[in-house]
Write an enzyme that holds these catalytic residues in place. Structure first.
Site, short mmCIF file in Angstrom:
data_model
loop_
_atom_site.label_atom_id
_atom_site.label_comp_id
_atom_site.label_asym_id
_atom_site.label_seq_id
_atom_site.Cartn_x
_atom_site.Cartn_y
_atom_site.Cartn_z
N HIS A 71 6.77 -1.00 1.94
CA HIS A 71 6.34 -2.14 2.75
C HIS A 71 6.66 -1.90 4.21
O HIS A 71 7.65 -1.23 4.54
CB HIS A 71 6.95 -3.46 2.25
N ASP A 73 7.04 -4.38 6.70
CA ASP A 73 7.81 -5.38 7.44
C ASP A 73 9.30 -5.15 7.26
O ASP A 73 9.74 -4.53 6.28
CB ASP A 73 7.44 -6.80 7.01
N GLU A 136 6.58 -8.34 2.58
CA GLU A 136 7.33 -8.16 1.33
C GLU A 136 8.63 -8.96 1.36
O GLU A 136 9.04 -9.55 0.36
CB GLU A 136 7.62 -6.67 1.12
#
Length: 373
Positions: A71, A73, A136
């Site tokens: 992910h 983020d 996420e």
């Protein structure tokens, strides 16, 4: 065939470049564009879905295609992260922010894997789908919007877990978000408090009566936020409790939620308040058997590097919870990150290199995996 090894300096350089790009949840646009550029330049067919998730597909030869999940983020609101490469071979910050190894270490390894496969076209590998989600850290928001039906992988690896290198996360819990609203009655706290029903007091008594923290080996629960009140001299009319409960066992989770509700109900009845109790499943448990392909192939790759396979039962969730629920069996693999979500977060370069090497071995041994015991 010449031995192919991870380029340590390049891997570290890629990681540091990714960490320098601010990407708290909800602010992934800049890193998303950068990742789209990098994956494309390394030969992958890249697309972005409506949620902003990036799906990069590398064509391959025969064998069951697989996916690698990461992910883009980072947790919280930290920006301006300045990584420090220590003389001890550990990357950390000055302690004022997180590092962002969760999960930029995973992404950096994916980019190194792609680079190695591009440099060594003689290496056999099946098709690989790299799924890099957004949001996420906000409860798997990006992966929950992922169109899994468009994926072609039969199984996968979530490159987004802690633990010693060689760890395989084979079991993760179900998580339920809990939102409780207590309704009391407002009154002047200094003149006629007896005319009020203090929602804040009801909430406090309910929290005090709830079983919270570590309930047992498989179950945890907590109230993270209590919001109430409008002024110091006003009896609170409303209190909002925000929390969560998690367990690997559905029966235990149901029992925990019932206990939390009972605590609120008893406190509300004592004081004449009303309440709403909402529990929403954020992600569902998964349990991968050691004989299943993702576990078996990961274990073979780990042992090929002279490492011990460590079964890991996680208390947290990853995009793997969603992928497993949608029919793509996945296990989690350790990236080397330590103290994720904290300002003490760090990662040893040796661990990052070892994790990437395991990923390379998984990718290039897929074709013979079914022929070995």
């Amino acid at each position: 065939m010449a031995t192919v090894t991870v380029d340590r300096d390049r891997l570290v350089r890629t990681f540091l470049e990714l960490v320098a790009i601010d990407s708290p949840t909800g602010q992934e646009q800049r890193i998303g564009v950068e990742l789209e550029r990098r994956f494309t330049e390394l030969g992958a067919d890249v697309r972005r879905d409506g949620a902003g998730n990036l799906i990069a597909t590398l064509a391959g030869g025969p064998g069951e295609g697989f996916l690698i999940s990461t992910h883009m983020d980072t947790v919280g609101t930290d920006v301006g992260i300045r990584p420090i490469v220590g003389d001890d071979g550990v990357i950390r910050t000055d302690g004022s922010t997180i590092l962002g190894a969760d999960d930029k270490a995973g992404i950096a390894s994916c980019l190194e894997l792609l680079t190695l496969l591009a440099e060594h076209p003689e290496l056999p590998h099946p098709a690989i789908e790299f799924v890099v989600s957004v949001a996420e850290e906000a409860g798997l928001v990006g992966s929950r919007q992922l169109d899994v039906a468009r994926l072609r992988s039969t199984h996968g690896y979530v490159f987004d877990t802690a633990g010693a290198i060689g760890s395989i996360t084979y079991w993760a819990p179900t998580a339920m978000d809990v939102d409780i609203t207590v309704h009391g009655r407002k009154a002047h706290a200094g003149v006629e408090p007896e005319k009020g029903v203090d929602a804040l007091r009801v909430a406090a008594e309910a929290i005090a009566a709830m079983p919270l923290g570590r309930i047992d080996e498989e179950t945890v629960a907590g109230i993270g936020i209590l919001a109430s009140g409008e002024a110091r001299n006003v009896v609170s009319a409303t209190a909002v409790l925000t929390g969560q409960a998690r367990s690997h066992d559905q029966g235990k989770l149901d029992k925990q939620l019932a206990a939390m509700r009972a605590a609120v109900d008893a406190a509300a009845q004592r004081h004449g308040a009303t309440y709403e109790f909402l529990a929403e499943e954020i992600y569902h448990t998964y349990h991968i058997d050691p004989v299943a392909k993702p576990y078996r192939d990961a274990a073979r790759a780990i042992r090929a590097h002279g490492l011990e396979v460590i079964d890991r039962k996680s208390g947290g969730g990853t995009d793997g919870n969603f992928l497993n629920a949608r029919g793509i069996p996945c296990v989690g693999l350790a990236t080397g990150m330590v103290d994720e979500h904290a300002t003490s977060e760090h990662i040893a370069i040796d661990d990052m290199v070892a994790a990437c090497a395991i990923l390379l071995t998984i990718a290039t041994q897929q074709q013979i995996a079914t022929e070995q015991p």
